[in-house]
Design a protein around this motif. Sequence first.
Motif, short mmCIF file in Angstrom:
data_model
loop_
_atom_site.label_atom_id
_atom_site.label_comp_id
_atom_site.label_asym_id
_atom_site.label_seq_id
_atom_site.Cartn_x
_atom_site.Cartn_y
_atom_site.Cartn_z
N MET A 84 0.85 -1.19 0.00
CA MET A 84 0.00 0.00 0.00
C MET A 84 0.89 1.24 0.00
N VAL A 85 0.64 2.14 -0.93
CA VAL A 85 1.44 3.35 -1.08
C VAL A 85 0.73 4.50 -0.35
N ILE A 86 1.44 5.09 0.62
CA ILE A 86 0.86 6.13 1.46
C ILE A 86 1.74 7.38 1.38
N LEU A 87 1.15 8.49 1.01
CA LEU A 87 1.89 9.75 0.95
C LEU A 87 1.65 10.57 2.21
N LEU A 88 2.70 11.23 2.68
CA LEU A 88 2.56 12.20 3.77
C LEU A 88 3.06 13.53 3.26
N GLY A 89 2.18 14.51 3.22
CA GLY A 89 2.59 15.77 2.64
C GLY A 89 1.76 16.95 3.06
N ASN A 90 2.32 18.12 2.85
CA ASN A 90 1.68 19.42 2.98
C ASN A 90 2.70 20.44 2.50
N GLN A 91 2.23 21.47 1.83
CA GLN A 91 3.16 22.49 1.35
C GLN A 91 3.72 23.34 2.48
N LYS A 92 3.00 23.42 3.58
CA LYS A 92 3.40 24.29 4.69
C LYS A 92 4.53 23.67 5.49
N GLY A 93 5.66 24.36 5.55
CA GLY A 93 6.76 23.89 6.37
C GLY A 93 6.39 23.91 7.84
N GLY A 94 6.90 22.97 8.59
CA GLY A 94 6.62 22.92 10.02
C GLY A 94 5.33 22.23 10.37
N ALA A 95 4.66 21.62 9.38
CA ALA A 95 3.41 20.91 9.68
C ALA A 95 3.67 19.60 10.44
N GLY A 96 4.93 19.13 10.37
CA GLY A 96 5.28 17.92 11.10
C GLY A 96 5.13 16.64 10.30
N LYS A 97 5.19 16.74 8.97
CA LYS A 97 4.96 15.55 8.16
C LYS A 97 6.08 14.52 8.30
N SER A 98 7.32 14.96 8.43
CA SER A 98 8.42 13.99 8.58
C SER A 98 8.34 13.26 9.91
N THR A 99 8.01 13.99 10.98
CA THR A 99 7.83 13.34 12.28
C THR A 99 6.64 12.39 12.24
N ASP A 159 -4.47 4.97 15.12
CA ASP A 159 -5.49 3.92 15.16
C ASP A 159 -6.66 4.28 14.26
N PHE A 160 -7.05 5.54 14.30
CA PHE A 160 -8.16 6.02 13.47
C PHE A 160 -7.85 5.82 11.99
N ILE A 161 -6.65 6.23 11.57
CA ILE A 161 -6.27 6.09 10.16
C ILE A 161 -6.16 4.63 9.77
N PHE A 162 -5.53 3.82 10.64
CA PHE A 162 -5.34 2.41 10.32
C PHE A 162 -6.68 1.70 10.15
N ASN A 163 -7.58 1.92 11.09
CA ASN A 163 -8.88 1.23 11.04
C ASN A 163 -9.73 1.70 9.87
N ALA A 164 -9.57 2.96 9.49
CA ALA A 164 -10.38 3.50 8.40
C ALA A 164 -9.86 3.10 7.02
N HIS A 165 -8.52 2.99 6.87
CA HIS A 165 -7.98 2.85 5.52
C HIS A 165 -6.87 1.81 5.32
N MET A 166 -6.26 1.30 6.40
CA MET A 166 -5.08 0.46 6.22
C MET A 166 -5.26 -1.00 6.60
N ARG A 167 -6.30 -1.30 7.35
CA ARG A 167 -6.41 -2.66 7.90
C ARG A 167 -6.36 -3.72 6.81
N LYS A 168 -7.01 -3.46 5.69
CA LYS A 168 -7.00 -4.44 4.59
C LYS A 168 -5.60 -4.68 4.07
N GLY A 169 -4.79 -3.60 3.99
CA GLY A 169 -3.43 -3.73 3.51
C GLY A 169 -2.53 -4.49 4.43
N ALA A 170 -2.92 -4.59 5.73
CA ALA A 170 -2.09 -5.30 6.69
C ALA A 170 -2.48 -6.76 6.84
N SER A 171 -3.56 -7.18 6.19
CA SER A 171 -4.01 -8.57 6.33
C SER A 171 -3.04 -9.52 5.67
N PRO A 172 -2.79 -10.69 6.29
CA PRO A 172 -1.87 -11.67 5.70
C PRO A 172 -2.48 -12.30 4.46
#
Length: 211
Positions: free
Chosen positions: A1-16, A198-211
Amino acid sequence: MVILLGNQKGGAGKSTLCLLLAYYLSSIQKAKVTVLDMDYQASVSGKFEKAKILENEPIYEVIASDLKYYPALLELLTQNTQEFVLIDLPGKMDDDLLIPVISSAELIICPFNYDEFSVDSTVLFSLVCKEINKFSPIVYVPNRIKSTVKYETKEEVDRVLTRFGMVSPNISDRIDFQRVGTVHIPAALIPVFMPALDFIFNAHMRKGASP
């Protein structure tokens, strides 16, 4: 599963947030994770190399890469359908090489704050992403939220952002976030960021983590 983390605003904390999500998926959800550091500041890959020098065993792989190599990397990394590929995007959206990256996303995560500049850049980022990739869901993460500040525009901002996607529980501003690395996560931060992830995982990632 390909997941992007982004925002144009510096300091939004995307790398953390990218580091926290990589830790969450690999350590808590026991999934295979690779992080592509495509940010010009290369803070994620820098922390990864520092951790290796200190002889800490990495719990996931980090690859620093130029945007032009993305198609070849994507082909290799997505051969394992159970693997999560997290991409720390550059802070600017004016590079045509971003088009195949955004097009390939199965989920877009956008950290933001409730100040005017952050909201404006978040909306612009969303418009660009939706123009390129109409089908990928977007999750907005209110990040570095100060408990002592009353955000008067919060409800209005949330209402605007839900036109594009979902808004997760917020992540409070804590000094400990400066100590987040590719191996070490301060224990005191676990209850701070877990509700959002947990919110993000349950909403969108759980299927991608299934064996």
